[in-house]
Design a protein around this motif. Structure first.
Motif, mmCIF file in Angstrom:
data_model
loop_
_atom_site.group_PDB
_atom_site.id
_atom_site.type_symbol
_atom_site.label_atom_id
_atom_site.label_comp_id
_atom_site.label_asym_id
_atom_site.label_seq_id
_atom_site.Cartn_x
_atom_site.Cartn_y
_atom_site.Cartn_z
ATOM 1 N N ASN A 1 48.752 35.280 38.247
ATOM 2 C CA ASN A 1 47.575 36.129 38.062
ATOM 3 C C ASN A 1 46.639 35.908 39.240
ATOM 4 O OD1 ASN A 1 45.252 37.460 37.281
ATOM 5 N ND2 ASN A 1 45.354 36.801 35.157
ATOM 6 N N THR B 1 39.968 39.369 29.295
ATOM 7 C CA THR B 1 41.169 38.622 29.670
ATOM 8 C C THR B 1 41.708 37.774 28.528
ATOM 9 O OG1 THR B 1 40.411 38.528 31.968
ATOM 10 C CG2 THR B 1 42.121 36.965 31.324
ATOM 11 N N ASN C 1 42.267 45.640 32.804
ATOM 12 C CA ASN C 1 40.857 45.335 33.073
ATOM 13 C C ASN C 1 40.297 46.260 34.148
ATOM 14 O OD1 ASN C 1 40.915 43.269 31.212
ATOM 15 N ND2 ASN C 1 41.171 41.641 32.728
#
Length: 490
Positions: free
Chosen positions: A196, A286, A296
């Motif tokens: 990520n 998240t 997002n």
């Protein structure tokens, strides 16, 4: 002849200056991109960057930001009063605007590129010093720039239109950086070691470069784009001998207004709530909702639509309902609706994470609610602008800088308390530091929502109760303009 009458008759520019053109509105509005980018970074990314990526204790981050705000807030009334009284061939506001461009951009770049290998205490001082510098430098731009609104137009409806441009660009500019982070930078910096990219410090380094350049351009474009209006702006008050005691007396005399006190106190609670909401926004996206960086990014893109909704709605509400009544109706609707998805999740009404319905439900409710919040902010700012003429009748001085510095003062003074409140919510929820998405216990996520909802609702409802005591309406404003015109005519 009283000081007030002398000041009014000493004015050399007419209340009937030509209305701002669309290009003037665009230039004035685009300047708010600088504050929007800075505010977006501080509100949404700074806490998660320094805690989850750099590894600085969340309490130290919150303490650094709050401490910086207390020191920095002193600059707001100083710059506001200074810009009200400055005498230069470029008027009262523009010298400050031009001078701020490079310092703001340079210090903002450094914030997102902290040294590696520093201790917790060293990083704390690094964040603290840069936060003070950035917020002080941005004051030298934002306060004089905001104070231009009442000068560019004295019309009750036109001011809401003018401020709609400013808030549209503030939200759009800051939001564009968030969208770029989620849809471009975070995916680009995802690696095998850091799947990520939201947790890769290199992504934030690039963000610092792009954001700093955008801040510089916004300031320069806005200052240059409104430069031609300097001839129509209000002059400084007549020359007089100023002492520290007289300066404080003039500031207090200007702000001794019941409607201003209502807006000031309401802004205090609103700033805490906004800081809390912004600091925990991506925690909810998240961790609580389990959305991917791409999801997002799409939710953040919805704010572009929100900015259109809010900036389009505010002038309509001003014309049809008036500013105060419209702000009350829009505000209560927005603030009660904002935490509703979280409440529904806590009650077990919404489906589990990962379902398409959940994503689209959060997307559209957020889009509409943020649009109402933007509309409320525009109406509140326009209500503040209308106090300028009321104060001028009383004091004989144009004090736009003092009024708008009060707004930035309260945002800085207590906005950090919102971040600090967010750290307390995280602590009470027993939210683990450094945890990756999917590794946070369900009990901690439930506690996060359960502590957040009543906290933010209390702050917002107190704000609405206070703002209901504001008294100035359209008829009062037009009467103030009429009396000023009579005094100017002698």
């Amino acid at each position: 002849m009283t000081e007030a009458v002398a000041g009014i008759q000493g004015a050399t520019r007419s209340e009937t200056a030509p209305p701002p053109t669309i290009w003037t509105k665009l230039a004035y509005g685009f300047g708010s991109v600088a504050y929007g980018v800075k505010d977006n970074g501080f509100g949404y990314f700074l806490l998660i960057f320094y805690t989850q990526v750099i590894g600085l204790d969340a309490r130290l981050v919150g303490l650094a930001i709050t401490t910086a705000l207390v020191f920095d807030a002193i600059s707001d009334p100083v710059v506001g009063y200074w810009s009200d009284n400055l005498r230069s061939r470029w008027g009262r506001r523009h010298p400050f605007m031009y001078a701020s461009a490079v310092p703001v951009a340079a210090s903002y770049f450094l914030l997102w590129n902290p040294p590696e290998g520093w201790s917790q205490i060293a990083l704390f001082w690094y964040v603290l010093v840069l936060a003070v510098l950035i917020r002080t430098f941005i004051t030298f731009y934002e306060t004089p720039s905001s104070a231009l609104a009442p000068e560019l137009s004295a019309d009750y409806d036109q001011r809401s239109s003018l401020l709609s441009f400013r808030y549209f660009f503030a939200w759009t500019g800051g939001n564009a950086m968030s969208v770029g982070m989620f849809l471009i930078l975070f995916p680009a910096f995802a690696t095998a070691a850091i799947p990520n990219g939201q947790f890769n410090r290199d992504a934030y380094s690039v963000y610092g470069i792009v954001a700093s350049v955008l801040i510089f351009l916004a300031i320069v474009v806005s200052a240059a784009g409104t430069h031609a209006r300097i001839i129509h702006l209000k002059p400084p008050p007549p020359k007089r001998t100023l002492t520290l005691g007289k300066i404080f007396k003039e500031i207090l005399e200007t702000l001794a207004n019941r409607s201003f006190i209502a807006l000031f106190l309401a802004a205090m609670f609103g700033a805490i709530a906004a800081g809390l909401s912004a600091a925990l926004s991506f925690y909810f996206l998240t961790y609580f909702w389990g959305f991917s960086p791409q999801q997002n990014g799409l939710i953040t893109m919805g704010v572009f639509v929100s900015a259109i909704i809010g900036s389009t709605l505010a002038p309509i509400v001003t014309r049809s309902l008036g500013k105060k009544r419209g702000a009350m109706i829009i505000g209560i609707t927005a603030f009660l609706g904002s935490p509703m998805p979280i409440v529904l999740r806590l009650l077990g009404v919404l489906p589990e994470n990962g379902t398409p319905f959940l994503f689209y439900f959060v997307l559209f409710t957020t889009m509409f609610d943020v649009g109402l919040i933007i509309c409320f902010q525009i109406l509140s700012a326009s209500m503040m602008a209308d106090l300028v003429e009321q104060a001028e009748l009383k004091t004989g001085r144009r004090s736009e800088g003092i009024f708008f510095s009060a707004s930035t003062f309260i945002r800085k003074m207590v906005g950090g308390l919102g971040v600090m409140t967010a750290t307390f919510v995280l602590t009470m929820a027993q939210f683990p530091s450094g945890a990756a998405p999917g590794q946070v216990p369900a009990e901690a996520l439930w506690r996060l929502g359960a502590f957040y909802v009543p906290t933010i609702l209390t702050l917002w409802m107190v704000m609405m109760a206070i703002i209901s005591t504001y008294k100035l309406n359209r008829a009062d404003h037009e009467e103030n303009l009429r009396r000023l015109a009579e005094g100017q005519a002698g």
